[in-house]
Design a protein around this motif. Structure first.
Motif, short mmCIF file in Angstrom:
data_model
loop_
_atom_site.label_atom_id
_atom_site.label_comp_id
_atom_site.label_asym_id
_atom_site.label_seq_id
_atom_site.Cartn_x
_atom_site.Cartn_y
_atom_site.Cartn_z
N ASN A 66 26.69 -36.34 5.36
CA ASN A 66 27.56 -37.03 4.39
C ASN A 66 27.77 -36.18 3.14
N ALA A 67 28.15 -34.91 3.33
CA ALA A 67 28.39 -34.03 2.20
C ALA A 67 29.57 -34.53 1.37
N ALA A 68 29.49 -34.30 0.06
CA ALA A 68 30.55 -34.73 -0.84
C ALA A 68 31.76 -33.81 -0.72
N SER A 69 32.94 -34.38 -0.84
CA SER A 69 34.16 -33.59 -0.78
C SER A 69 34.42 -32.92 -2.12
N ALA A 70 35.32 -31.95 -2.11
CA ALA A 70 35.66 -31.23 -3.35
C ALA A 70 36.24 -32.18 -4.39
N SER A 71 37.06 -33.12 -3.96
CA SER A 71 37.66 -34.07 -4.91
C SER A 71 36.60 -35.00 -5.49
N GLU A 72 35.65 -35.43 -4.68
CA GLU A 72 34.57 -36.28 -5.18
C GLU A 72 33.74 -35.54 -6.23
N ILE A 73 33.48 -34.27 -5.97
CA ILE A 73 32.69 -33.47 -6.92
C ILE A 73 33.46 -33.30 -8.22
N SER A 74 34.75 -33.00 -8.13
CA SER A 74 35.57 -32.81 -9.34
C SER A 74 35.64 -34.08 -10.16
N THR A 75 35.82 -35.21 -9.49
CA THR A 75 35.89 -36.50 -10.19
C THR A 75 34.57 -36.79 -10.89
N TYR A 76 33.48 -36.50 -10.21
CA TYR A 76 32.16 -36.73 -10.79
C TYR A 76 31.95 -35.88 -12.04
N ILE A 77 32.27 -34.60 -11.96
CA ILE A 77 32.06 -33.70 -13.09
C ILE A 77 32.95 -34.09 -14.27
N ALA A 78 34.18 -34.47 -13.98
CA ALA A 78 35.09 -34.90 -15.06
C ALA A 78 34.52 -36.10 -15.80
N GLY A 79 33.87 -37.00 -15.06
CA GLY A 79 33.29 -38.18 -15.67
C GLY A 79 32.13 -37.90 -16.59
N LEU A 80 31.52 -36.72 -16.46
CA LEU A 80 30.40 -36.36 -17.33
C LEU A 80 30.88 -35.92 -18.72
N ASP A 81 32.16 -35.55 -18.83
CA ASP A 81 32.80 -35.17 -20.09
C ASP A 81 31.97 -34.13 -20.85
N PHE A 82 31.66 -33.05 -20.19
CA PHE A 82 30.91 -31.98 -20.84
C PHE A 82 31.69 -31.39 -22.02
N ALA A 83 32.98 -31.23 -21.86
CA ALA A 83 33.80 -30.60 -22.90
C ALA A 83 33.78 -31.40 -24.20
N ALA B 243 32.59 -23.70 -18.01
CA ALA B 243 32.83 -23.07 -16.71
C ALA B 243 31.53 -22.90 -15.94
N HIS B 244 30.47 -22.51 -16.64
CA HIS B 244 29.18 -22.37 -15.99
C HIS B 244 28.64 -23.73 -15.55
N PHE B 245 28.82 -24.75 -16.39
CA PHE B 245 28.35 -26.09 -16.06
C PHE B 245 29.02 -26.61 -14.81
N VAL B 246 30.34 -26.47 -14.75
CA VAL B 246 31.10 -26.93 -13.58
C VAL B 246 30.65 -26.19 -12.32
N ALA B 247 30.49 -24.88 -12.45
CA ALA B 247 30.06 -24.09 -11.29
C ALA B 247 28.66 -24.49 -10.85
N GLY B 248 27.77 -24.75 -11.81
CA GLY B 248 26.39 -25.11 -11.48
C GLY B 248 26.28 -26.45 -10.79
N VAL B 249 26.97 -27.45 -11.31
CA VAL B 249 26.90 -28.78 -10.71
C VAL B 249 27.56 -28.77 -9.33
N THR B 250 28.69 -28.09 -9.22
CA THR B 250 29.37 -27.99 -7.92
C THR B 250 28.45 -27.33 -6.89
N ALA B 251 27.84 -26.22 -7.28
CA ALA B 251 26.96 -25.51 -6.34
C ALA B 251 25.75 -26.35 -5.97
N ALA B 252 25.22 -27.10 -6.92
CA ALA B 252 24.05 -27.93 -6.63
C ALA B 252 24.37 -28.98 -5.58
#
Length: 518
Positions: free
Chosen positions: A410-427, A390-399
């Protein structure tokens, strides 16, 4: 004629008598009775905050020439970009020490000392104390043992003219004590600092959050040498730290005099701004960073990268994301041909997006993204019971979202950010892999704040990049572990300088400081 001589002699005697008798009156003629004898301490806070952000002089030398390239955010073909090739340049290495002790730290120390034990000025005292602590923390993390307790107090007495270099462990203990005392003293019911507080406009709640976030940074930095104290400080502070990007400690700047202009911009965009330089002959985005952004499908790629071509001529720009090519670290315009035989111009390589270098863009001190990434690390280590993901997702999103403060188009959209974070497979990552992911994201989140990126890399080793190998490097091909002291200290404060060297180790780029252990 004799009478004239008598009159002249008498007149001279009279003038002598009058000047002797009225010496005090003559002295008073040089005093402007309408001038204030004291400077508004709130004004000094504002000035001190601007000076902590710094001038072009030390930003170019410390943050850009050395740190941005040592950490492989940026790269340069210019020989004077010493950090890129692990050279030693005395003026560049000592620039932060040279400028901040005599300006930011002196100013803020005066405010701290003059407001101590003055109840109605408790908020001014707290803000000045935190800013002084922030700058001295940056100072010690650049150089190691430095003057702390006597710093900025030269006008208080001769005993401070040649300040002692304090052990970094003692500095860290004092920083924690000072910041906690300042944090706990804020009173929102009195002494609203308003516009004289450039950072938070007198918002004491944000000052408390900034103080706690800074304590978290300090705690993690000392985590390998004093883990018990580090954990205690971190946990105590974490509950009151920043909670959104609205809390970011980003100092407002404006396109005006050198004292309040974004100095990353003056060094990397303005050609011949204040004595030479400009993006065309200075830093480009490094090959390592561009490849990392590409490999991870990171939506920040074309936020940080502007394109290839001449940054001053938009008709030459290639802004296709797939066409970006970062500049390899550690080469000059002559040696780059060893890996690029057809090299013709640095314009073949990606330049930094000019939108994040506007002269009125904010100057980053510490961000909510860093706070959440620090919490993610602490949770992985077991310091916090909260969910590290949860902290990782919040940190990357905020960054990623924090770039909106720079007015990017050209700010990233919420869906683009979510897709990116999912691809990192932190869990799905192991704890060791989680720490590496956090370290990499902290490095990405501190682009432009290159000093902090280098500091955290020295502690964690993330991201893992290959050091440069210029044949003239002076570190044996290893990334520098510190900057060398301002060179005049060896002559102007020799006893204390020598004591510091004896206590810490040789005054070299390769000497590790107290918290920087394997």
């Amino acid at each position: 004629m004799k009478n004239i001589k008598k009159y002249l002699s008498a007149a001279l005697v009279l003038v002598f008598i009058m000047s002797s008798c009225n010496e005090d009156n003559l002295i008073e003629l040089n005093i402007n009775k309408n001038a204030s004898e004291e400077i508004d301490l709130s004004y000094l806070l504002a000035y001190g905050q601007l000076r902590v952000a710094g001038a072009r002089y030390e930003n170019w030398r410390t943050n850009l020439i050395y740190c941005s390239t040592m950490i492989q955010h940026n790269a340069s073909l210019q020989g004077y970009w010493s950090g890129d090739k692990y050279y030693y340049n005395a003026q560049y290495s000592g620039a932060f020490m040279e400028s901040h002790y005599t300006d930011a730290i002196k100013t803020l120390t005066h405010v701290v000392d003059q407001t101590a034990d003055v109840p109605e000025l408790v908020n001014l005292h707290g803000a000045a104390t935190i800013m002084r602590s922030f700058d001295l923390h940056k100072m010690t993390d650049l150089y190691g043992n430095v003057p702390f307790f006597q710093a900025g107090r030269g006008l208080d007495g001769a005993e401070n003219w040649f300040p002692k270099y304090d052990a970094q462990s003692e500095i860290y203990a004092a920083l924690i004590s000072d910041i906690k005392a300042a944090r706990d003293g804020f009173d929102p019911s009195i002494n609203n600092l308003g516009s004289q507080d450039i950072l938070f406009k007198g918002d004491t709640e944000k000052w408390v959050k900034f103080a706690n976030s800074l304590l978290m940074r300090i705690a993690l930095r000392m985590s390998k040498v004093n883990p018990t104290e580090a954990q205690a400080v971190f946990v105590e502070a974490a509950g009151g730290a920043m909670t959104s990007n609205d809390d970011n400690a980003f100092l407002a700047q404006q396109n005006g005099p050198a004292g309040d202009t974004n100095q990353n911009g003056t060094s990397l965009v303005l050609s011949n701004a204040g004595g030479g330089g400009g993006d065309a002959s200075n830093g480009r985005v490094s090959e390592f960073l561009v490849n990392w952004l590409t490999d991870n499908n990171d939506p920040r790629k074309m936020i940080i990268v502007g394109g290839t071509g001449d940054p001053y001529n938009s008709t030459t720009w290639n802004t296709d994301p797939d066409s970006q090519q970062g500049l390899p670290n550690g080469y000059t315009s002559q040696t780059i041909t060893a890996i690029n035989p057809d090299f013709e111009s640095v314009n073949e390589y990606s330049f930094i997006n000019r939108e994040i270098l506007d002269l009125d863009d904010p100057y980053p001190f510490l961000s909510y993204a860093e706070v959440e990434l620090m919490k993610a690390e602490a949770a992985v280590k077991g310091w916090l019971s909260s969910d590290p993901e949860a902290h990782f997702v919040a940190g990357v999103t905020a960054a990623i979202q924090s770039w909106e403060a720079f007015g990017i188009s050209n700010a990233a959209s919420a869906s683009e950010i979510s897709t990116y974070i999912a691809g990192l497979d932190f869990a799905g990552a192991s704890d060791a892999a989680k720490l590496e992911l956090i370290g990499e994201q902290y490095w990405a989140a501190t682009y432009l704040n290159h000093v902090e990126a280098w500091n955290n890399w020295r502690r964690t080793g993330f991201p893992a990049f290959t050091p440069t190998s210029d044949p003239n490097n002076i570190t044996g091909g290893t990334v520098p572990r510190r900057l060398r002291y301002y060179e005049s200290e060896a002559g102007s404060n020799p006893d204390n300088y020598q004591s510091a060297v004896q206590a810490q180790g040789p005054d070299l780029l390769t000497t590790r400081m107290w918290w920087d252990v394997e």
